[in-house]
Design a protein around this motif. Structure first.
Motif, PDB file in Angstrom:
ATOM      1  N   TYR A  46     -71.233  84.549  17.179  1.00 45.83           N
ATOM      2  CA  TYR A  46     -72.156  83.430  16.378  1.00 45.83           C
ATOM      3  C   TYR A  46     -72.915  82.581  17.760  1.00 45.83           C
ATOM      4  O   TYR A  46     -73.420  81.608  17.253  1.00 45.83           O
ATOM      5  N   TYR A  53     -73.905  88.375  15.406  1.00 44.16           N
ATOM      6  CA  TYR A  53     -74.775  88.068  14.207  1.00 44.16           C
ATOM      7  C   TYR A  53     -75.683  87.284  14.337  1.00 44.16           C
ATOM      8  O   TYR A  53     -76.813  87.197  13.563  1.00 44.16           O
ATOM      9  N   PHE A  60     -76.564  96.719  10.347  1.00 41.55           N
ATOM     10  CA  PHE A  60     -76.287  97.228   9.204  1.00 41.55           C
ATOM     11  C   PHE A  60     -77.021  98.505   9.028  1.00 41.55           C
ATOM     12  O   PHE A  60     -77.884  98.786   9.478  1.00 41.55           O
ATOM     13  N   THR A  68     -72.272  98.241   4.868  1.00 42.11           N
ATOM     14  CA  THR A  68     -71.474  97.492   3.800  1.00 42.11           C
ATOM     15  C   THR A  68     -71.840  98.064   2.381  1.00 42.11           C
ATOM     16  O   THR A  68     -72.919  98.865   2.199  1.00 42.11           O
ATOM     17  N   PRO A  70     -73.200  96.774  -0.670  1.00 42.43           N
ATOM     18  CA  PRO A  70     -74.706  96.851  -1.151  1.00 42.43           C
ATOM     19  C   PRO A  70     -75.740  97.394  -0.186  1.00 42.43           C
ATOM     20  O   PRO A  70     -76.606  97.831  -0.743  1.00 42.43           O
ATOM     21  N   GLY A 100     -73.527  84.458   3.671  1.00 41.67           N
ATOM     22  CA  GLY A 100     -73.679  85.606   4.554  1.00 41.67           C
ATOM     23  C   GLY A 100     -74.451  86.574   3.945  1.00 41.67           C
ATOM     24  O   GLY A 100     -73.479  87.859   3.740  1.00 41.67           O
ATOM     25  N   GLY A 102     -76.491  89.083   4.820  1.00 40.32           N
ATOM     26  CA  GLY A 102     -76.688  90.246   5.472  1.00 40.32           C
ATOM     27  C   GLY A 102     -78.003  90.669   5.503  1.00 40.32           C
ATOM     28  O   GLY A 102     -78.876  89.682   5.989  1.00 40.32           O
ATOM     29  N   LEU A 127     -76.738  80.850   2.044  1.00 37.71           N
ATOM     30  CA  LEU A 127     -76.310  80.015   2.957  1.00 37.71           C
ATOM     31  C   LEU A 127     -75.996  81.092   4.166  1.00 37.71           C
ATOM     32  O   LEU A 127     -75.175  81.842   4.153  1.00 37.71           O
ATOM     33  N   GLU A 128     -76.587  81.212   5.320  1.00 40.72           N
ATOM     34  CA  GLU A 128     -76.496  82.260   6.533  1.00 40.72           C
ATOM     35  C   GLU A 128     -76.427  81.384   7.559  1.00 40.72           C
ATOM     36  O   GLU A 128     -77.395  80.588   7.974  1.00 40.72           O
ATOM     37  N   VAL A 129     -75.378  81.755   8.386  1.00 41.87           N
ATOM     38  CA  VAL A 129     -75.367  81.177   9.803  1.00 41.87           C
ATOM     39  C   VAL A 129     -76.295  81.845  10.852  1.00 41.87           C
ATOM     40  O   VAL A 129     -76.513  80.923  11.704  1.00 41.87           O
ATOM     41  N   LEU A 133     -80.792  86.959  10.989  1.00 39.50           N
ATOM     42  CA  LEU A 133     -80.409  87.486   9.479  1.00 39.50           C
ATOM     43  C   LEU A 133     -81.098  86.831   8.546  1.00 39.50           C
ATOM     44  O   LEU A 133     -81.760  87.415   7.646  1.00 39.50           O
ATOM     45  N   ASN A 170     -69.941  88.720   0.010  1.00 39.75           N
ATOM     46  CA  ASN A 170     -69.242  90.074   0.373  1.00 39.75           C
ATOM     47  C   ASN A 170     -68.976  90.139   1.912  1.00 39.75           C
ATOM     48  O   ASN A 170     -70.285  90.030   2.664  1.00 39.75           O
ATOM     49  N   GLU A 171     -68.033  90.661   2.229  1.00 39.16           N
ATOM     50  CA  GLU A 171     -67.537  90.947   3.435  1.00 39.16           C
ATOM     51  C   GLU A 171     -67.927  89.438   4.439  1.00 39.16           C
ATOM     52  O   GLU A 171     -68.685  89.858   5.435  1.00 39.16           O
ATOM     53  N   VAL A 172     -67.758  88.626   4.137  1.00 39.37           N
ATOM     54  CA  VAL A 172     -68.114  87.231   5.007  1.00 39.37           C
ATOM     55  C   VAL A 172     -66.628  86.878   5.596  1.00 39.37           C
ATOM     56  O   VAL A 172     -66.692  86.543   6.559  1.00 39.37           O
TER      57      VAL A 172
HETATM   58  C1  LIG Z   1     -70.066  91.801   7.575  1.00 45.15           C
HETATM   59  S1  LIG Z   1     -71.720  90.833   7.293  1.00 45.15           S
HETATM   60  C2  LIG Z   1     -71.760  90.816   5.481  1.00 45.15           C
HETATM   61  C3  LIG Z   1     -73.404  90.871   5.213  1.00 45.15           C
HETATM   62  C4  LIG Z   1     -73.595  91.122   3.558  1.00 45.15           C
HETATM   63  N1  LIG Z   1     -72.834  90.215   2.748  1.00 45.15           N
HETATM   64  C5  LIG Z   1     -73.329  92.576   3.364  1.00 45.15           C
HETATM   65  O1  LIG Z   1     -72.199  92.581   2.395  1.00 45.15           O
HETATM   66  O2  LIG Z   1     -74.091  93.415   3.664  1.00 45.15           O
HETATM   67  C6  LIG Z   1     -71.120  89.190   7.387  1.00 45.15           C
HETATM   68  C7  LIG Z   1     -72.096  88.028   7.127  1.00 45.15           C
HETATM   69  O3  LIG Z   1     -71.508  86.840   7.174  1.00 45.15           O
HETATM   70  C8  LIG Z   1     -72.444  85.834   7.836  1.00 45.15           C
HETATM   71  N2  LIG Z   1     -71.440  84.626   7.942  1.00 45.15           N
HETATM   72  C9  LIG Z   1     -70.248  84.570   8.521  1.00 45.15           C
HETATM   73  N3  LIG Z   1     -69.646  83.370   8.753  1.00 45.15           N
HETATM   74  C10 LIG Z   1     -70.299  82.759   7.568  1.00 45.15           C
HETATM   75  C11 LIG Z   1     -70.200  81.394   7.189  1.00 45.15           C
HETATM   76  N4  LIG Z   1     -69.072  80.790   7.478  1.00 45.15           N
HETATM   77  N5  LIG Z   1     -71.218  81.319   6.133  1.00 45.15           N
HETATM   78  C12 LIG Z   1     -72.255  81.779   5.888  1.00 45.15           C
HETATM   79  N6  LIG Z   1     -72.306  82.810   6.349  1.00 45.15           N
HETATM   80  C13 LIG Z   1     -71.444  83.517   7.465  1.00 45.15           C
HETATM   81  C14 LIG Z   1     -72.795  86.543   8.958  1.00 45.15           C
HETATM   82  O4  LIG Z   1     -73.804  86.152   9.476  1.00 45.15           O
HETATM   83  C15 LIG Z   1     -73.111  87.879   8.054  1.00 45.15           C
HETATM   84  O5  LIG Z   1     -74.419  87.650   7.415  1.00 45.15           O
END
Ligand SMILES: C[S@@+](CC[C@H](N)C(=O)[O-])C[C@H]1O[C@@H](n2cnc3c(N)ncnc32)[C@H](O)[C@@H]1O
Length: 386
Positions: A46, A53, A60, A68, A70, A100, A102, A127-129, A133, A170-172
């Motif tokens: 990060y 990321y 992806f 992932t 989706p 997150g 993606g 909410l995306e860090v 992305l 999902n996967e966050v």
């Molecule tokens: C493995 S990717 C999954 C992306 C998407 N959800 C998918 O299923 O394709 C992880 C995502 O989580 C975000 N992320 C990680 N920590 C986070 C946080 N604390 N708050 C918000 N987003 C976060 C990353 O930037 C990235 O977009």
């Protein structure tokens, strides 16, 4: 620096990795020779503009590092939309908040499905860090659902007011930096990262972090056991609980309940790296160019949810969740005269549900506040007693 068995990075990626490594090496020197692995992982993933990321590199899909759910099939988001509909239908001005997001494709597919179900949320917040992305998500939504874009908003921080609706991730959780530990004769050691002979190296030190030490000691693991723990999880669950006045939190990720996570046979933990569809276990290489993840301890999620005053309303395998939220119906609507599309879509659906693919390893957990109706996604199978 990269393992020879992995595809070599492009020169521009290598330059990015070198810049990030230089920053981390600097931090290691400033910290007196080592930093906790949790800090290394945070910086590798990060660091603004350079972290995995945060950089503009493609992550992806086929041309990225991993795929992932989706990204595999729109059926995934359509099933999630069916579950959302059940909850949203009871609210006046419902909001969906996705963490997150993606590439943004899940948001686009959920909005499309909810529009078809006449159950659009008033707002869809993301909410995306990662700034990179966020740009990608905006492009995706503009392309797929331009007419719904006015409902979508990217948040810089958590909303100030609690919402009624659904929170999705999902996967966050698997992408959150974790503390790595090793059980030793003399106590619980935390794993650190140092820099020696021009490479990042593992180091370890008996931890003085009381909560960490107690949590690992309670697991009663044998000497030599290496694993990890997400110490930020409880605070994160508390935070999302605080912003949910009424509704559902759905967390989907790969992982196990605690007794399986810390099983004696899983003595090297669950840390994994993904680089151009190669999975390996060395996070100290390809810095900034590969994903670093750890599986999710769903018992810890449930405990954190209880502590935050949420109800754990469902816990099941991804396959069971998708089958209960309409996957068979979606498949039955495919036109089998269009053979190529039919075969492709069914193949993708199989990837989502087969036990040796994503079906069993991935779990869905539902945390609710003030929702009495049983959730449709868990009627086939519910393993709430983690
Ligand atoms: C493995 S990717 C999954 C992306 C998407 N959800 C998918 O299923 O394709 C992880 C995502 O989580 C975000 N992320 C990680 N920590 C986070 C946080 N604390 N708050 C918000 N987003 C976060 C990353 O930037 C990235 O977009």
């Amino acid at each position: 620096m990269y393992q020879s068995s992995l595809p070599p990075p492009h020169p521009e990626s290598l330059a990015l990795s070198q810049s990030l490594s230089a920053q981390i090496i600097d931090n290691i020197h400033q910290a007196g020779g080592q930093i906790p692995f949790v800090d290394f992982m945070k910086q590798a993933l990060y660091t603004p503009k350079l972290g995995y990321y945060s950089s503009g590199l493609r992550k992806f899909g086929k041309s990225g590092d991993f795929t992932t759910a989706p990204e595999i099939s729109p059926f995934f988001a359509q099933c999630l939309a069916n579950q959302c509909q059940q909850v949203l239908a009871d609210f006046d001005d419902p909001v969906i908040l996705e963490f997150g997001a993606g590439s943004g494709i899940m948001a686009a597919d959920i909005l499309t499905a909810l529009e078809n179900l006449h159950c659009l949320p008033t707002q869809y917040w993301i909410l995306e860090v990662s700034a990179a992305l966020r740009d990608r998500q905006q492009e995706t939504l503009k392309k797929h659902v331009p007419h719904l874009l006015e409902r979508v908003q990217w948040l810089d921080q958590l909303p100030q007011q609690a919402i009624q609706g659904v929170i999705l991730a999902n996967e966050v959780l698997d992408a959150m930096p974790i503390h790595r530990f090793c059980v030793e004769e003399q106590g619980i050691s935390e794993l650190y990262v140092g820099y020696q002979d021009s490479k990042f190296v593992w180091q370890q030190q008996v931890t003085e972090h009381q909560a960490f030490k107690e949590a690992v000691t309670q697991l009663q693991l044998p000497v030599g056991y290496i694993s990890e723990m997400n110490l930020a999880l409880s605070a994160w669950i508390q935070t999302i609980s605080d912003i949910l006045a009424k509704g559902l939190i759905l967390l989907i990720d790969y992982g196990f309940p605690s007794h399986e996570y810390y099983h004696p046979e899983r003595s090297q933990g669950t840390l994994m790296c993904h680089y151009r569809h190669h999975a390996h276990s060395d996070p100290l290489t390809l810095v900034g160019l590969q994903d670093i993840t750890a599986h999710v301890d769903f018992t810890a999620v449930a405990h954190a949810a209880h502590a935050a005053g949420l109800h754990v309303s469902g816990y099941t395998r991804q396959a069971q969740f998708l089958l209960a939220t309409g996957l068979p119906d979606l498949l039955s609507k495919l036109d089998f005269h269009d053979t190529q599309n039919y075969l492709q879509q069914t193949q993708h659906a199989k990837t989502l549900i087969l036990p040796n693919e994503m079906g069993d390893l991935f779990k869905v957990i539902a945390l609710t506040r003030d929702i009495d109706t049983p959730l449709s996604g868990f009627v086939r199978d519910d393993r709430c007693r983690l």
